[in-house]
Scaffold this active site. Sequence first.
Site, short mmCIF file in Angstrom:
data_model
loop_
_atom_site.label_atom_id
_atom_site.label_comp_id
_atom_site.label_asym_id
_atom_site.label_seq_id
_atom_site.Cartn_x
_atom_site.Cartn_y
_atom_site.Cartn_z
N LYS A 22 26.02 8.89 -19.71
CA LYS A 22 26.34 8.95 -21.20
C LYS A 22 27.80 8.54 -21.42
CE LYS A 22 24.18 12.43 -23.32
NZ LYS A 22 23.99 13.99 -23.21
N ARG A 92 28.73 17.89 -24.28
CA ARG A 92 27.69 17.24 -24.09
C ARG A 92 27.59 16.75 -22.56
NH1 ARG A 92 27.33 11.94 -27.71
NH2 ARG A 92 25.06 12.18 -27.05
N MET A 103 20.14 19.46 -19.47
CA MET A 103 21.37 20.37 -19.67
C MET A 103 21.46 20.40 -21.18
SD MET A 103 23.37 19.48 -16.30
CE MET A 103 22.58 17.84 -16.15
N ARG A 561 -8.88 5.56 10.32
CA ARG A 561 -8.71 6.62 10.81
C ARG A 561 -10.14 6.84 11.48
NH1 ARG A 561 -6.03 7.67 6.14
NH2 ARG A 561 -3.94 8.24 6.40
N GLU A 744 5.10 7.84 17.21
CA GLU A 744 5.05 8.97 16.43
C GLU A 744 5.35 10.41 17.24
OE1 GLU A 744 0.84 9.90 15.12
OE2 GLU A 744 0.20 8.87 16.85
N SER A 763 3.30 1.05 15.29
CA SER A 763 3.11 1.21 13.88
C SER A 763 3.72 2.71 13.96
CB SER A 763 1.72 1.20 13.57
OG SER A 763 1.50 1.73 12.10
N THR A 766 4.65 8.13 10.52
CA THR A 766 5.79 8.93 10.10
C THR A 766 5.39 10.34 9.81
OG1 THR A 766 5.81 8.03 7.99
CG2 THR A 766 7.59 7.09 9.66
N ASN A 767 4.16 10.55 9.45
CA ASN A 767 4.03 11.86 9.40
C ASN A 767 4.00 12.91 10.63
OD1 ASN A 767 2.90 11.02 7.00
ND2 ASN A 767 0.69 11.35 7.54
N ASP A 768 3.72 12.41 11.77
CA ASP A 768 3.62 13.23 12.97
C ASP A 768 5.19 13.06 13.44
OD1 ASP A 768 1.76 14.91 14.12
OD2 ASP A 768 0.44 13.05 14.15
N TYR A 850 5.48 -4.80 7.96
CA TYR A 850 4.68 -4.43 7.10
C TYR A 850 4.56 -2.75 6.84
CZ TYR A 850 1.28 -2.65 10.43
OH TYR A 850 0.48 -2.05 11.55
#
Length: 874
Positions: A22, A92, A103, A561, A744, A763, A766-768, A850
């Site tokens: 702003k 502001r 805010m 999977r 992983e 590959s 990234t979860n594990d 990829y």
Amino acid sequence: MSKYVYLFKEGDQSMRNLLGGKGANLAEMSRLGLPVPQGFTVTTEACNAYYDAGKTISDDIIKQIFEALAATEKEMGKKFGDSEEPFLVSVRSGSRASMPGMMDTILNLGLNNVSVEGLAKKTNNPRFAYDSYRRFIQMFSDVVMDIPKSNYEHLLEKMKEAKGVEADTDLDANDLKVLVDQFLVKYEQLKGQPFPQDPKEQLIEAITAVFRSWDNPRANTYRRLNQIPYDWGTAVNVQGMVFGNMGEDSGTGVAFSRNPSTGEKELYGEYLFNAQGEDVVAGIRTPKPIAELETDNPALYNEFVKLVDTLENHYKDMQDMEFTIEQGKLYFLQTRNGKRTAQAALQIAIDLVNEGVLTKEEALLKVEPKQLDTLLHPQFDADDLASAEVLTTGLNASPGAATGRVAFDADRAREMVAENKQPVILVRVETSPEDIEGMIVASGILTARGGMTSHAAVVARGMGKCCVSGASQLRIDEENKTFTVNGQTFKEGDWISLDGSTGKVYNKQVKTVDATVSGNFGTIMGWADEVRKLDVRANADNPNDASVAYEYGAQGIGLCRTEHMFFEESRIAAMREMIVAPNVEAREKALAKLLPMQREDFKGLYKAMKGYAVTIRYLDPPLHEFLPTQKDDIEALAKEMNMSFEDLHQVIESLHETNPMLGHRGVRLSVTYPEIARMQTQAVIEAAIEVTKEGLTVVPEIMIPLVGEVRELRTIKKVVVETADAIIKASGVDLKYLVGTMIEIPRAALLADEIAKEAEFFSFGTNDLTQMTFGFSRDDAATFLGDYYEQKIFEEDPFQHVDQRGVGKLMKMASTLGREARPNLKLGICGEHGGDPSSVEFCHNIGLSYVSCSPFRVPIARLAAAHAQIKNPR
Ligand code: ADP
Ligand code: MG
Ligand code: MG
């Protein structure tokens, strides 16, 4: 000494980090010569300094504020705190990234019991003076003192009732004067001390309140959702007031240089006469469309249109502007690149290229990848919709179709979603920032009041969420949790549906259907594909998902999977049989049942992907996910397997693990039971041979999960290769395939050079990898992550956005080590993160080949990959 305060005259748009959006744009507008009330910006660094000093504002900063104030007074020819002709200001907030409604602004600051009289006399307009003062008391109380506005609104309502009028503009000077007295009494009652009369004290209090608001829970939630770092801080703008509430030749409004819903090139907006600040957005009176200004005041309208063009050409983007007219003179109070729906974003990007304003690459950056989500979401099923009744039509504030159960407040909305996982529609008279969390969980938002620029509308569009606002026929009874419309009454939990594109509200649950990629969407995706270097694949476990992914532009499957294929009713029995098999013979018998199913599935996947790579991950899950727990299931399985109930029960007991996520799963299963890997290889290869014979080329990628040690991979790879090569040789078909692994387990990342000697691709799972790097599980983290966010230990969810510093470091290291050992190593990611724009950008930057994500996120990833390439070419 650092400079903590800048006059608007001293800044420009490039100083956004320091002055906030702003402030930087106010400075830029005044530089461009637009009519902007003068003022100054207290920087984001001052905000950080305030927090560093234990939430106090230093004397140095205060001194700089009053110096800037003095300079502004001089310019405006009025004195702050003067009792005859007071200079009033607005205070502001404004951070680097726009945080709508987070805010609150304080207007008319500087008034007190004495100067309000001076203002009344000087302007010869006592109504205006008292109106300004009562607004100020209310805003100051709310924002600075945490006194809810409702305390005052209640008094205002009572006054209107007593006078028998509808609108606050119908109250006269005397009514407002009485109201001011009532407000002051109320304030003292609630605070135990009188309303602050010293304008300097008011100013510093207000500025610190803005700093404080940076850390309120709403702001923290919004930042987390939008990945805005806490340490950016907010700036504070102090600006000379101009008054839209000086009578019928004054007013205030909001306008967009293009239609923010459709993107159409037309001036779009609303304004209210004799009103101030938030009146337009708060839905207090129904505003007039901007087009009417042309008849109301053609000269001013023409000037306005000219300046809007100036701004749009300057910023090369659709502008969202706030303006005020004071006694026939126009002022700009804000401009920014406008928030827009996904449809509008596409239209505007394409138009700006066609108009020669932007290059394709610049235009791509104007479309937020995340936003595409709304276009990929379902629309109403036309047949089902035909049986629904239109209850009422409100404003089409934010497009999309939503169906859900009615909730009347944010807390209930959250509870209802958590309780039964069914969608809710948040129904409110109007929304305010307190409703944010409810709006997040809701599928759609319906309000009785407020225009296209109301809080509900603006926030919903930002979230890409369906919203119908200003459905004025709705009679909402918040106390009893019901609403009535068109003679029908709905209570909490009842189903309704909203069409945010038409504004229609329907009386029941309506089925939805999937969206398609075409038109403008297709054009933008085409441009993204021309630019990007990173491939995008999809995670798909069945031919149906694979076809959707293909439609959405997936260039292969990055993760299938295989265990997901066996959750279905008709298949789970064979899977369970395999798991509990007491010996190799029994297991092979069960595997033999699974083989043909698996082979058919793989054929389906290959065909759906029409020759693109298909990565098949071998059996991975903790086995308990498949074990029967119900007595009759166990009995049935025992019978099927010719075992006694007791024997089977014992086998199941023996499979119990203390920590299944860290237990007998992934490659460990194949080490113990190589026959599983053998069967899966047979299915993968035979299916590939069959489709090859039908004329399709396919290169299956066999992916071994949860490897932490190269010898695990070597052992299983041997099984795979022996099985595969024997089948291929016998078939006489020339089939290529790859064997790779997931990265992983942190150890695999550390030893990636060794692993790459065996693996033909990596590959990143990234979860594990995230779970194991942090040492907490995704499923359990929810219980304590809240505390982490609150205490700023974490600012974002590492399961949604790759933790670039920690997990990302492992990924980078594994990529480098892997490619050193095997230069043509293919690198991908297949965790949830593969569809998250900031994570996609990271994957591009570290050189992955990829990303793979859920089918619905494929277009998002394609655009995010293009953004990444434009920002950081590789
Ligand atoms: P938000 O970020 O919530 O939009 P703003 O700081 O833009 O808050 O202020 C909200 C509204 O208050 C503005 O749109 C404008 O109408 C009014 N306002 C702010 N500053 C001034 C001012 N100096 N003079 C008149 N009106 C103002
Ligand atoms: Mg506001
Ligand atoms: Mg604003």
